[in-house]
Design a protein around this motif. Sequence first.
Motif, mmCIF file in Angstrom:
data_model
loop_
_atom_site.group_PDB
_atom_site.id
_atom_site.type_symbol
_atom_site.label_atom_id
_atom_site.label_comp_id
_atom_site.label_asym_id
_atom_site.label_seq_id
_atom_site.Cartn_x
_atom_site.Cartn_y
_atom_site.Cartn_z
ATOM 1 N N PRO A 113 -0.800 -0.377 2.900
ATOM 2 C CA PRO A 113 0.088 -0.952 4.162
ATOM 3 C C PRO A 113 -0.275 -0.762 5.245
ATOM 4 O O PRO A 113 0.221 -1.797 6.283
ATOM 5 N N GLU A 114 -0.793 0.326 5.639
ATOM 6 C CA GLU A 114 -1.052 0.605 6.984
ATOM 7 C C GLU A 114 -2.216 -0.320 7.741
ATOM 8 O O GLU A 114 -2.132 -0.309 8.977
ATOM 9 N N TYR A 124 1.601 6.031 9.246
ATOM 10 C CA TYR A 124 1.875 5.180 10.273
ATOM 11 C C TYR A 124 2.710 3.915 9.511
ATOM 12 O O TYR A 124 2.729 3.471 8.315
ATOM 13 N N ARG A 125 3.364 3.205 10.438
ATOM 14 C CA ARG A 125 4.327 2.050 9.958
ATOM 15 C C ARG A 125 3.293 1.029 9.237
ATOM 16 O O ARG A 125 2.199 0.492 9.552
ATOM 17 N N ILE A 143 3.775 0.173 -6.969
ATOM 18 C CA ILE A 143 3.735 1.709 -7.400
ATOM 19 C C ILE A 143 3.235 2.268 -6.001
ATOM 20 O O ILE A 143 2.384 2.312 -5.500
ATOM 21 N N PRO A 144 4.111 3.285 -5.434
ATOM 22 C CA PRO A 144 3.732 3.997 -4.388
ATOM 23 C C PRO A 144 2.827 5.117 -4.712
ATOM 24 O O PRO A 144 2.888 5.643 -5.689
ATOM 25 N N VAL A 145 1.769 5.289 -3.679
ATOM 26 C CA VAL A 145 0.728 6.319 -4.031
ATOM 27 C C VAL A 145 0.386 7.035 -2.690
ATOM 28 O O VAL A 145 0.391 6.738 -1.818
ATOM 29 N N VAL A 196 8.766 0.740 0.807
ATOM 30 C CA VAL A 196 7.585 1.346 0.022
ATOM 31 C C VAL A 196 6.879 2.467 1.118
ATOM 32 O O VAL A 196 6.474 3.683 0.413
ATOM 33 N N MET A 197 7.016 2.270 2.265
ATOM 34 C CA MET A 197 6.302 3.541 3.249
ATOM 35 C C MET A 197 7.436 4.824 3.175
ATOM 36 O O MET A 197 6.699 5.737 3.295
ATOM 37 N N TYR A 198 8.602 4.611 2.864
ATOM 38 C CA TYR A 198 9.442 5.885 2.697
ATOM 39 C C TYR A 198 9.107 6.376 1.498
ATOM 40 O O TYR A 198 8.940 7.641 1.439
ATOM 41 N N GLU A 199 8.911 5.756 0.368
ATOM 42 C CA GLU A 199 8.249 6.370 -0.839
ATOM 43 C C GLU A 199 7.055 7.028 -0.743
ATOM 44 O O GLU A 199 6.766 8.111 -1.208
#
Length: 250
Positions: A113-114, A124-125, A143-145, A196-199
């Motif tokens: 996502p970055e 980063y965002r 699924i966050p990795v 997703v980024m928070y996870e």
Amino acid sequence: MKFSIGGSLKLAFRPWVEGLENIPAEGPAILASNHLSFSDSFFLPAVLDRKVTFIAKAEYFTSPGVKGKLTAAFFKGVGQLPVDRSGARGAGEAAIKSGIDVIERGELFGIYPEGTRSPDGRLYRGKPGGLARVALATGAPVIPVAMIDTEKIQPPGKVVPKLMRPGIRIGKPLDFSRYQGMDGDRFILRSVTDEVMYEIMKLSGQEYVDIYATAAKRQIADAEKAAAKSKSESDSKSESDSKGTGENAG
């Protein structure tokens, strides 16, 4: 080839992994990962039994000569998918279409996502385009990795990789099916991406920076140029002062 490459990586680097049970045995899913190193796209597939398809620059598949053919074979073997990135908007649309195609085949789609590798190890965002649009267009779980320490294996400027154990943490699937079909709403896209980024941040333990990594890279490059210019001017002044002192002494 995936299994031979994956087996070699596991044997040489012995990556540790947590949360493998969160990867479905079958069916589509999106693996959204932080991005620390060029090797991230190799270590994650190496620890999974299922194929993961990532997006890669088309140039990796079209370079001429023996080296180019070997590079193309290697990227195909680890599940990389060529996408023509000429033109920012065209590249984004091509990546999204490719991701949707992978999901519709019932496979695993990997995405960062970055949008680019972290320049300093921080998180980063996330960009609200590819990840959220593929998720909302398909209803596939995200699924966050978190990749851990992969940037230490081969830092910039190092040719020979360092033999050490990187880590991979895989989080629980996130369900965004409630937003399916709303991929045209930029506020929804931003909300999904931020969740997703928070996870990923919780899994990785990275410091979060609320700017895009591409902007951070520009800031770092500008700072390095300014520092180099300042040093050059300082050196020139010192040389000039030294010459002036010598002439006065004469």
